[in-house]
Design an enzyme around this catalytic site. Structure first.
Site, mmCIF file in Angstrom:
data_model
loop_
_atom_site.group_PDB
_atom_site.id
_atom_site.type_symbol
_atom_site.label_atom_id
_atom_site.label_comp_id
_atom_site.label_asym_id
_atom_site.label_seq_id
_atom_site.Cartn_x
_atom_site.Cartn_y
_atom_site.Cartn_z
ATOM 1 N N GLU A 165 0.829 -1.212 0.000
ATOM 2 C CA GLU A 165 0.000 0.000 0.000
ATOM 3 C C GLU A 165 0.864 1.264 0.000
ATOM 4 O O GLU A 165 0.369 2.349 0.323
ATOM 5 C CB GLU A 165 -0.937 -0.022 1.204
ATOM 6 C CG GLU A 165 -1.941 -1.163 1.115
ATOM 7 C CD GLU A 165 -2.985 -1.151 2.214
ATOM 8 O OE1 GLU A 165 -4.174 -1.170 1.899
ATOM 9 O OE2 GLU A 165 -2.601 -1.125 3.396
ATOM 10 N N HIS A 213 -12.672 0.311 3.574
ATOM 11 C CA HIS A 213 -11.243 0.008 3.713
ATOM 12 C C HIS A 213 -10.658 0.636 4.984
ATOM 13 O O HIS A 213 -10.362 -0.087 5.930
ATOM 14 C CB HIS A 213 -10.526 0.490 2.441
ATOM 15 C CG HIS A 213 -9.091 0.123 2.368
ATOM 16 N ND1 HIS A 213 -8.366 0.214 1.204
ATOM 17 C CD2 HIS A 213 -8.220 -0.304 3.306
ATOM 18 C CE1 HIS A 213 -7.113 -0.162 1.421
ATOM 19 N NE2 HIS A 213 -7.020 -0.480 2.696
ATOM 20 N N HIS A 233 -6.571 -0.248 9.346
ATOM 21 C CA HIS A 233 -7.878 -0.847 9.106
ATOM 22 C C HIS A 233 -8.601 -0.863 10.460
ATOM 23 O O HIS A 233 -9.076 -1.899 10.909
ATOM 24 C CB HIS A 233 -7.739 -2.260 8.549
ATOM 25 C CG HIS A 233 -7.052 -2.332 7.225
ATOM 26 N ND1 HIS A 233 -6.742 -3.514 6.608
ATOM 27 C CD2 HIS A 233 -6.636 -1.358 6.372
ATOM 28 C CE1 HIS A 233 -6.153 -3.267 5.440
ATOM 29 N NE2 HIS A 233 -6.063 -1.968 5.285
ATOM 30 N N TYR A 241 -11.584 18.426 19.622
ATOM 31 C CA TYR A 241 -10.305 17.793 19.254
ATOM 32 C C TYR A 241 -10.372 17.166 17.870
ATOM 33 O O TYR A 241 -9.415 17.219 17.111
ATOM 34 C CB TYR A 241 -9.893 16.745 20.304
ATOM 35 C CG TYR A 241 -9.436 17.410 21.565
ATOM 36 C CD1 TYR A 241 -8.225 18.101 21.597
ATOM 37 C CD2 TYR A 241 -10.211 17.394 22.706
ATOM 38 C CE1 TYR A 241 -7.802 18.753 22.736
ATOM 39 C CE2 TYR A 241 -9.804 18.043 23.858
ATOM 40 C CZ TYR A 241 -8.593 18.718 23.870
ATOM 41 O OH TYR A 241 -8.190 19.370 24.990
ATOM 42 N N HIS A 295 -1.734 4.551 7.918
ATOM 43 C CA HIS A 295 -2.923 3.945 7.312
ATOM 44 C C HIS A 295 -3.300 2.724 8.138
ATOM 45 O O HIS A 295 -2.477 1.834 8.339
ATOM 46 C CB HIS A 295 -2.637 3.542 5.867
ATOM 47 C CG HIS A 295 -3.668 2.616 5.289
ATOM 48 N ND1 HIS A 295 -5.001 2.953 5.234
ATOM 49 C CD2 HIS A 295 -3.571 1.357 4.772
ATOM 50 C CE1 HIS A 295 -5.673 1.941 4.700
ATOM 51 N NE2 HIS A 295 -4.832 0.966 4.416
HETATM 52 ZN ZN LIG Z 1 -5.284 -0.906 3.688
#
Ligand SMILES: [Zn+2]
Length: 210
Positions: free
Chosen positions: A73, A159, A94, A119, A92
């Protein structure tokens, strides 16, 4: 931070993210800008048990240089760096609640989460939804690139989030704030909720990272 310290910091924060259940298995990846390239978590590695010495290194043009092979990724990360000069790190995940929100059919795709807390507004602000593409589809990089110029955080449909920050800590804290806000959003669903007003949001956005 020198490169060795940066490697240790990535492994430490990745383990903290994993131990708190913010990502699972071999999912999730972190990258960090160096003076002469990038560090990136390797493909197939678990964030819970990274060997700092085996974290991937890319050269200044983004080509693989040493360590284990970088996450598949990596294009998500590079899209953020290329569109947002000054980005020091990208995270990144999940993470469960963010992914759940990314699957909802009735959200505002220009700004998925409402202003629940100050925040969240200061650390994320506006969160657009990137349309779904299957894993490895480079159209996903193109779609992220189109939004990254204006947004340091985006949510990939079905995702998960991609978040850029000036430093690794900035990127991690913003990702955690997003996950907590996604959780609050789901908890509040069906409840009559008082969100922050447009005026309150405008006042807070003057404090957003550039
Ligand atoms: Zn991912």
């Amino acid at each position: 931070m020198n490169e060795t310290q940066s490697r240790d910091e990535i492994a430490k924060l990745a383990k903290s993210i994993f131990d708190r259940g913010l990502t699972f298995g071999s999912s999730g990846n972190i990258s960090l800008r160096l003076d002469d390239g990038w560090l990136m978590t390797p493909t197939g590695s678990t964030m819970g048990d990274l060997d700092p010495a085996r974290i991937s290194k890319l050269d200044d043009d983004g080509n693989y240089l040493s360590g284990d092979k970088p996450t598949k990724e990596n294009f998500l990360h590079m899209a953020m760096y290329e569109e947002r000069p000054g980005t020091g790190a990208v995270v990144h995940l999940h993470s469960t609640h963010s992914v759940a929100v990314s699957c909802l059919a009735d959200v505002d795709t220009k700004n998925v989460l409402p202003p629940i807390t100050a925040y969240y507004v200061m650390k994320i602000g506006t969160l657009p939804l990137v349309p779904y593409f299957p894993p490895g589809d480079l159209n996903l990089a193109k779609a992220v690139r189109e939004m990254a110029g204006k947004h340091h955080a985006v949510l990939l449909a079905n995702h998960g989030p991609v978040v850029a920050g000036k430093s690794l800590h900035d990127a991690v804290y913003a990702t955690e704030e997003l996950e907590e806000t996604a959780r609050l959003f789901l908890l509040l669903k069906g409840h009559n909720t008082r969100f922050l007003t447009d005026e309150q949001v405008a006042a807070l956005k003057t404090q957003l990272p550039s």
